[in-house]
Design a protein around this motif. Structure first.
Motif, short mmCIF file in Angstrom:
data_model
loop_
_atom_site.label_atom_id
_atom_site.label_comp_id
_atom_site.label_asym_id
_atom_site.label_seq_id
_atom_site.Cartn_x
_atom_site.Cartn_y
_atom_site.Cartn_z
N SER A 55 5.57 -6.88 -3.12
CA SER A 55 4.83 -7.59 -2.07
C SER A 55 3.35 -7.63 -2.45
CB SER A 55 5.01 -6.83 -0.75
OG SER A 55 4.72 -7.67 0.34
N PRO A 56 2.68 -8.75 -2.14
CA PRO A 56 1.25 -8.81 -2.49
C PRO A 56 0.48 -7.71 -1.77
CG PRO A 56 1.88 -10.64 -1.03
CD PRO A 56 3.14 -9.95 -1.44
N MET A 57 -0.30 -6.97 -2.54
CA MET A 57 -1.10 -5.89 -1.94
C MET A 57 -2.47 -5.83 -2.59
SD MET A 57 1.53 -2.72 -1.42
CE MET A 57 2.45 -3.08 -2.92
N CYS A 58 -3.50 -6.03 -1.78
CA CYS A 58 -4.87 -5.95 -2.28
C CYS A 58 -5.11 -4.59 -2.91
CB CYS A 58 -5.86 -6.09 -1.12
SG CYS A 58 -5.93 -7.73 -0.45
N ALA A 100 -3.61 -10.86 -2.70
CA ALA A 100 -4.39 -11.99 -2.20
C ALA A 100 -5.57 -12.24 -3.13
CB ALA A 100 -4.88 -11.70 -0.78
N GLN A 139 -0.61 -14.73 -5.10
CA GLN A 139 -0.87 -15.13 -3.72
C GLN A 139 -2.30 -15.62 -3.63
OE1 GLN A 139 -1.53 -12.30 -0.44
NE2 GLN A 139 0.18 -13.26 0.62
N HIS A 197 -1.29 -17.87 1.02
CA HIS A 197 -1.33 -16.82 2.05
C HIS A 197 -1.60 -17.47 3.40
CE1 HIS A 197 -1.55 -13.11 4.00
NE2 HIS A 197 -2.46 -12.48 3.28
N HIS A 238 -1.07 -13.11 8.52
CA HIS A 238 -1.93 -11.95 8.78
C HIS A 238 -3.33 -12.27 9.30
CE1 HIS A 238 0.71 -9.74 5.57
NE2 HIS A 238 1.37 -10.07 6.66
N ARG A 253 3.49 -17.44 2.65
CA ARG A 253 3.70 -16.26 3.52
C ARG A 253 3.19 -16.60 4.91
NH1 ARG A 253 2.90 -9.72 2.71
NH2 ARG A 253 4.91 -9.99 1.73
N TYR A 288 11.50 -3.74 10.15
CA TYR A 288 11.01 -4.35 11.41
C TYR A 288 10.79 -5.85 11.34
CZ TYR A 288 6.28 -3.90 9.37
OH TYR A 288 5.17 -3.98 8.55
N VAL A 300 10.11 -8.18 4.26
CA VAL A 300 9.29 -7.05 3.81
C VAL A 300 9.04 -6.17 5.01
CG1 VAL A 300 7.07 -8.23 4.26
CG2 VAL A 300 7.18 -6.48 2.49
N GLY A 301 8.71 -4.92 4.77
CA GLY A 301 8.31 -4.05 5.87
C GLY A 301 9.20 -2.84 6.03
N LEU A 302 8.70 -1.70 5.58
CA LEU A 302 9.42 -0.43 5.69
C LEU A 302 10.86 -0.53 5.17
CD1 LEU A 302 8.02 1.13 8.98
CD2 LEU A 302 7.52 1.76 6.62
N GLY A 324 6.48 -3.12 -0.49
CA GLY A 324 5.05 -2.89 -0.57
C GLY A 324 4.76 -1.46 -0.94
N ARG A 325 4.53 -0.64 0.09
CA ARG A 325 4.08 0.74 -0.14
C ARG A 325 5.07 1.56 -0.95
NH1 ARG A 325 2.79 1.14 6.11
NH2 ARG A 325 4.49 -0.39 5.98
C1 LIG Z 1 -2.70 -1.56 0.48
C2 LIG Z 1 -2.08 -2.80 1.06
C3 LIG Z 1 -2.62 -4.04 0.75
C4 LIG Z 1 -2.03 -5.21 1.26
N1 LIG Z 1 -2.50 -6.43 0.85
C5 LIG Z 1 -1.82 -7.56 1.18
C6 LIG Z 1 -2.17 -8.80 0.60
O1 LIG Z 1 -3.03 -8.92 -0.26
N2 LIG Z 1 -1.45 -9.89 1.00
C7 LIG Z 1 -0.43 -9.81 1.93
O2 LIG Z 1 0.17 -10.82 2.26
N3 LIG Z 1 -0.07 -8.62 2.45
C8 LIG Z 1 -0.71 -7.51 2.08
N4 LIG Z 1 -0.28 -6.29 2.54
C9 LIG Z 1 0.98 -6.22 3.32
C10 LIG Z 1 2.15 -5.92 2.37
O3 LIG Z 1 2.36 -6.98 1.45
C11 LIG Z 1 3.46 -5.68 3.15
O4 LIG Z 1 3.81 -6.86 3.80
C12 LIG Z 1 3.34 -4.53 4.16
O5 LIG Z 1 2.72 -3.41 3.56
C13 LIG Z 1 4.69 -4.13 4.72
O6 LIG Z 1 5.58 -3.78 3.70
P1 LIG Z 1 5.88 -2.22 3.27
O7 LIG Z 1 6.31 -1.49 4.51
O8 LIG Z 1 6.96 -2.32 2.24
O9 LIG Z 1 4.59 -1.67 2.73
C14 LIG Z 1 -0.89 -5.12 2.09
C15 LIG Z 1 -0.38 -3.86 2.44
C16 LIG Z 1 -0.95 -2.71 1.91
C17 LIG Z 1 -0.34 -1.37 2.25
#
Ligand SMILES: Cc1cc2nc3c(=O)[nH]c(=O)nc-3n(C[C@H](O)[C@H](O)[C@H](O)COP(=O)(O)O)c2cc1C
Length: 338
Positions: free
Chosen positions: A22-25, A59, A101, A163, A166, A214, A263, A282-284, A306-307
């Protein structure tokens, strides 16, 4: 045979399994120039080595004003293309598909420079009051998305994701909570869609590969968008040639979503089965069995993590062992998995 380890193809691009990052900054463009550093190459390369089929970059901002933080990755200048291209090479060399993204932070930009949004409403007291975008600024921003996609194409990405979730700029236009405009970009659902509609139209002129978006499918506020509203947008996006909806939720306002394992699965399920379009969730999601349930019950086509992937870049290899799927482990690591 597990579904998680079956390939997924979209517009000639084939993922070797159904696990996506999942995209994560990571806020790791340390020089504040939006450029890829060695850190990004190690970080994303490690997930490719860990057998994540789709490595989706964080992102990446279409303008300096569209950054969430000064350390965001950027795609506003041609000077950023070589670093992104090297990063794509790292991901490809280790057997994965590279996605990016592309976004604009809108009113959620945490910057010193002035920030912009559809309406001058701050996210909360810690954020600046954004300037209400003029028509000229809207048109310029649409062009910046197009230019960003052009650069992503030059850098060699296989998949592009806009994107639109959010509470960042695109979702600010879509949401009645953040878009209070009285011109052609605000008011009815159709008018709130115009900004994204124009971006997609411009992007489709130059990008024929898989186009993901997204979206926050639920905004968790009575006066916000709900799955039925988002389905309206999804149907329009599908007509425009968008290929895939990456289903997320929330973050339009500071109200936190109720979270529990999976969720957001109900949102990808709803959009996939009512919009007749492939989706991800995505999500937990942390266990292979959970991912199997989602895919086999036709509730999504790809599972994004993600995490869990921050904790464990080798999650797909562990998942394959647990599900008894036969996967190719990088030869350098094979003795570690005997
Ligand atoms: C550190 C961090 C940075 C994130 N950055 C982005 C992002 O750049 N773009 C985005 O769409 N979601 C972002 N998210 C949301 C995640 O992509 C994901 O949707 C969210 O963490 C839930 O999934 P998870 O429970 O598997 O972590 C970020 C989440 C985390 C924890």
């Amino acid at each position: 045979m597990t579904k998680l380890f079956t390939p997924f193809s979209i517009k000639g691009v084939t993922l070797k399994n159904r696990v996506g990052m999942s995209p994560m900054c990571t806020y790791s463009a340390y020089e504040e120039d939006g450029k890829v550093t060695s850190w990004h190459k190690v970080h994303y390369g490690a997930r490719a080595l860990g057998q994540v089929a789709l490595v989706m970059l964080e992102a990446t901002a279409v303008s300096t004003q569209g950054r969430i933080s000064p350390q965001d990755l950027g795609i506003w200048s041609d000077e950023q293309i070589p670093g992104l291209s090297e990063l794509v090479d790292v991901i490809h060399a280790n057997g994965s598909i590279a996605g990016i993204q592309i976004g604009h932070a809108g009113r959620k930009a945490d910057l010193k420079e002035p920030i912009i949004a559809p309406s001058p409403i701050p996210f909360n007291d810690n954020f600046q009051v954004p300037q209400e975008m003029t028509i000229k600024q809207i048109e310029e921003t649409i062009q910046r998305f197009k230019d960003g996609v052009q650069r992503a194409k030059k850098a060699g990405f296989d998949i592009i994701e806009l994107h639109g979730a959010h509470g960042y700029l695109i979702s600010e236009f879509l949401s009645p909570i953040t878009n209070k405009r009285n011109d052609e970009y605000g008011g009815s659902k159709e008018k709130r869609f115009l900004f994204l509609e124009k971006i997609v139209k411009e992007v489709k002129d130059i990008w024929s590969g898989p186009l993901f978006i997204r979206l926050s499918i639920e905004e968790y506020q009575d006066d916000g968008n709900h799955p039925e509203d988002m389905l309206y947008y999804v149907k329009k996006l599908k007509e425009q040639g968008v290929d895939f909806i990456d289903c997320s939720s929330g973050a339009i306002t500071p109200v936190p979503p109720p979270t529990f394992p999976g969720y957001q699965v109900r949102f990808s399920d709803f959009i996939k089965n009512n919009g007749d379009i492939p989706t991800s969730t995505v999500g937990l999601i942390t266990s292979p069995v959970q991912a199997e349930e989602i895919l086999n019950n036709n509730r999504a086509d790809i599972v994004f993590l993600g995490r869990e992937l921050l904790r464990n870049p080798n999650w797909p290899i562990y998942a394959a062992k647990e599900l008894k799927a036969d996967i190719q482990i990088p030869h350098q690591y094979q003795r570690g998995w005997l």
